[in-house]
Write a protein that holds these residues in place. Structure first.
Motif, PDB file in Angstrom:
ATOM      1  N   UNK A 192       0.882  -1.105  -0.137  1.00  0.00           N
ATOM      2  CA  UNK A 192      -0.043  -0.071   0.027  1.00  0.00           C
ATOM      3  C   UNK A 192       0.756   1.258   0.092  1.00  0.00           C
ATOM      4  N   UNK A 193       0.233   2.205  -0.445  1.00  0.00           N
ATOM      5  CA  UNK A 193       0.970   3.782  -0.232  1.00  0.00           C
ATOM      6  C   UNK A 193       1.148   4.108   1.279  1.00  0.00           C
ATOM      7  N   UNK A 194       2.195   4.576   1.360  1.00  0.00           N
ATOM      8  CA  UNK A 194       2.500   4.888   2.963  1.00  0.00           C
ATOM      9  C   UNK A 194       1.356   5.376   3.798  1.00  0.00           C
ATOM     10  N   UNK A 195       0.481   6.525   3.297  1.00  0.00           N
ATOM     11  CA  UNK A 195      -0.545   6.860   4.191  1.00  0.00           C
ATOM     12  C   UNK A 195      -1.860   6.028   4.005  1.00  0.00           C
ATOM     13  N   UNK A 196      -1.796   5.101   3.222  1.00  0.00           N
ATOM     14  CA  UNK A 196      -3.234   4.277   2.935  1.00  0.00           C
ATOM     15  C   UNK A 196      -3.149   3.286   3.836  1.00  0.00           C
ATOM     16  N   UNK A 197      -4.381   2.943   4.282  1.00  0.00           N
ATOM     17  CA  UNK A 197      -4.523   1.456   5.163  1.00  0.00           C
ATOM     18  C   UNK A 197      -4.829   0.228   4.114  1.00  0.00           C
ATOM     19  N   UNK A 198      -4.034  -0.614   4.470  1.00  0.00           N
ATOM     20  CA  UNK A 198      -4.425  -1.979   3.483  1.00  0.00           C
ATOM     21  C   UNK A 198      -5.377  -2.745   4.274  1.00  0.00           C
ATOM     22  N   UNK A 199      -5.658  -3.793   3.839  1.00  0.00           N
ATOM     23  CA  UNK A 199      -6.574  -4.769   4.337  1.00  0.00           C
ATOM     24  C   UNK A 199      -5.909  -5.313   5.765  1.00  0.00           C
ATOM     25  N   UNK A 200      -4.688  -5.474   5.508  1.00  0.00           N
ATOM     26  CA  UNK A 200      -3.999  -6.104   6.618  1.00  0.00           C
ATOM     27  C   UNK A 200      -3.645  -5.313   7.760  1.00  0.00           C
ATOM     28  N   UNK A 201      -3.873  -3.939   7.487  1.00  0.00           N
ATOM     29  CA  UNK A 201      -3.632  -2.964   8.724  1.00  0.00           C
ATOM     30  C   UNK A 201      -4.396  -3.278   9.932  1.00  0.00           C
ATOM     31  N   UNK A 202      -5.778  -3.852   9.817  1.00  0.00           N
ATOM     32  CA  UNK A 202      -6.364  -3.994  11.114  1.00  0.00           C
ATOM     33  C   UNK A 202      -5.748  -5.439  11.819  1.00  0.00           C
ATOM     34  N   UNK A 203      -5.086  -6.116  11.229  1.00  0.00           N
ATOM     35  CA  UNK A 203      -4.212  -7.172  11.723  1.00  0.00           C
ATOM     36  C   UNK A 203      -3.442  -6.843  12.952  1.00  0.00           C
ATOM     37  N   UNK A 204      -2.919  -5.794  12.735  1.00  0.00           N
ATOM     38  CA  UNK A 204      -2.124  -5.149  14.078  1.00  0.00           C
ATOM     39  C   UNK A 204      -2.641  -4.078  14.714  1.00  0.00           C
ATOM     40  N   UNK A 205      -3.545  -3.469  14.240  1.00  0.00           N
ATOM     41  CA  UNK A 205      -4.315  -2.395  15.059  1.00  0.00           C
ATOM     42  C   UNK A 205      -5.319  -2.952  15.957  1.00  0.00           C
ATOM     43  N   UNK A 206      -5.947  -4.272  15.820  1.00  0.00           N
ATOM     44  CA  UNK A 206      -7.032  -4.744  16.460  1.00  0.00           C
ATOM     45  C   UNK A 206      -6.514  -4.990  18.015  1.00  0.00           C
ATOM     46  N   UNK A 207      -7.658  -4.469  18.819  1.00  0.00           N
ATOM     47  CA  UNK A 207      -7.501  -4.725  20.147  1.00  0.00           C
ATOM     48  C   UNK A 207      -8.352  -5.974  20.634  1.00  0.00           C
ATOM     49  N   UNK A 208      -8.178  -6.254  21.953  1.00  0.00           N
ATOM     50  CA  UNK A 208      -8.905  -7.390  22.192  1.00  0.00           C
ATOM     51  C   UNK A 208     -10.348  -7.458  22.053  1.00  0.00           C
ATOM     52  N   UNK A 209     -11.104  -8.665  21.801  1.00  0.00           N
ATOM     53  CA  UNK A 209     -12.426  -8.623  21.533  1.00  0.00           C
ATOM     54  C   UNK A 209     -13.107  -8.529  23.019  1.00  0.00           C
ATOM     55  N   UNK A 210     -14.151  -7.753  23.039  1.00  0.00           N
ATOM     56  CA  UNK A 210     -14.613  -7.663  24.540  1.00  0.00           C
ATOM     57  C   UNK A 210     -15.921  -8.276  24.602  1.00  0.00           C
ATOM     58  N   UNK A 211     -16.646  -8.875  23.563  1.00  0.00           N
ATOM     59  CA  UNK A 211     -17.858  -9.404  23.753  1.00  0.00           C
ATOM     60  C   UNK A 211     -17.798 -11.086  23.712  1.00  0.00           C
ATOM     61  N   UNK A 212     -16.804 -11.479  24.315  1.00  0.00           N
ATOM     62  CA  UNK A 212     -16.639 -13.037  24.550  1.00  0.00           C
ATOM     63  C   UNK A 212     -17.693 -13.688  25.305  1.00  0.00           C
ATOM     64  N   UNK A 213     -17.792 -15.009  25.261  1.00  0.00           N
ATOM     65  CA  UNK A 213     -18.701 -15.730  25.844  1.00  0.00           C
ATOM     66  C   UNK A 213     -18.110 -15.783  27.193  1.00  0.00           C
ATOM     67  N   UNK A 214     -19.074 -16.133  28.142  1.00  0.00           N
ATOM     68  CA  UNK A 214     -18.328 -16.187  29.618  1.00  0.00           C
ATOM     69  C   UNK A 214     -17.576 -17.612  29.630  1.00  0.00           C
ATOM     70  N   UNK A 215     -16.769 -17.660  30.532  1.00  0.00           N
ATOM     71  CA  UNK A 215     -15.914 -19.032  30.917  1.00  0.00           C
ATOM     72  C   UNK A 215     -16.965 -20.216  30.906  1.00  0.00           C
ATOM     73  N   UNK A 216     -18.005 -19.877  31.700  1.00  0.00           N
ATOM     74  CA  UNK A 216     -19.031 -20.887  31.810  1.00  0.00           C
ATOM     75  C   UNK A 216     -19.691 -21.349  30.500  1.00  0.00           C
TER      76      UNK A 216
END
Length: 222
Positions: free
Chosen positions: A12-36
């Motif tokens: 990608x161009x330096x200022x553009x976000x590629x489809x892979x960008x989310x692969x390293x900007x993502x933060x933990x998922x918060x809507x996970x099922x409970x342990x139970x």
């Protein structure tokens, strides 16, 4: 027998976000099922497999599986970009290849959730700064501890290093055995898949690719 797959994604161009960008900007998922809920799902799978989750040997298996999954898939809770945030600019003018060979990893196939076991070789050409060597290995580990395809993992490692460090080029090679091939389906034990991704000078200058491959394959030049 080696199955060689080469993946050269568009840079990608330096200022553009590629489809892979989310692969390293993502933060933990918060809507996970409970342990139970997760443990109940394991109990269902045990019953579906034909066993009794209430027998003595399996009574604690759901809890053990959920605990193991927290470790095996801990890459979802970590951001690889954060690992590359601290760099060193006092490099005494060094601008040649930095190569980490034989970074062992284990991952899981996103199609069957069966292990992928292999090693990664990662190189970059510094552009005025370097990063701690352990950080590269941690980036490999973060992506490995997610559900993966080998092709995607190869590209993700190269992309995050290129985007965050902005070196003159990145080269990544992964060699791995997929247990979804050796344990099920075609059942070909010992087959190895090789994937590569190159960016920058490694992609544009064939001699840099050759040098990388030579250093990876020849222990005297590692």
């Amino acid at each position: 027998m080696d199955a060689i797959i080469r993946n050269f994604p568009h840079r990608p161009e330096p200022q553009a976000k590629s489809a892979d960008t989310s692969a390293f900007l993502d933060r933990p998922v918060t809507d996970r099922p409970s342990r139970e809920e997760a443990e109940a799902a394991v109990r269902t799978l045990l019953r579906w497999a034909g066993d009794d989750p209430d027998r003595e040997g399996l009574r604690d298996t759901p809890a053990r599986v959920v605990k193991a999954y927290q470790e095996l898939f801990s890459g979802y809770d970590r951001c690889p970009a954060d690992e590359l945030g601290r760099t060193f600019e006092e490099v005494a003018g060094f601008d040649d290849m930095v190569l980490l060979k034989d970074i062992s990893f284990h991952s899981h196939c996103e199609h069957h959730m069966v292990p992928i076991i292999g090693k990664a070789h990662v190189a970059y050409l510094p552009n005025g700064k370097v990063v701690g060597l352990s950080k590269i290995a941690r980036v490999v580990d973060i992506f490995a501890r997610r559900l993966q395809t080998q092709e995607s993992m190869t590209a993700q490692i190269a992309t995050v290093i290129q985007e965050i460090l902005k070196p003159r080029g990145v080269a990544v090679m992964i060699e791995a055995e997929h247990l979804c091939m050796s344990m099920r389906g075609i059942q070909k034990q010992g087959s190895t898949t090789i994937t590569t991704t190159f960016t920058g000078a490694f992609k544009e200058q064939p001699e840099e690719q050759v040098r990388f491959m030579t250093m990876v394959r020849d222990p005297r030049k590692g």
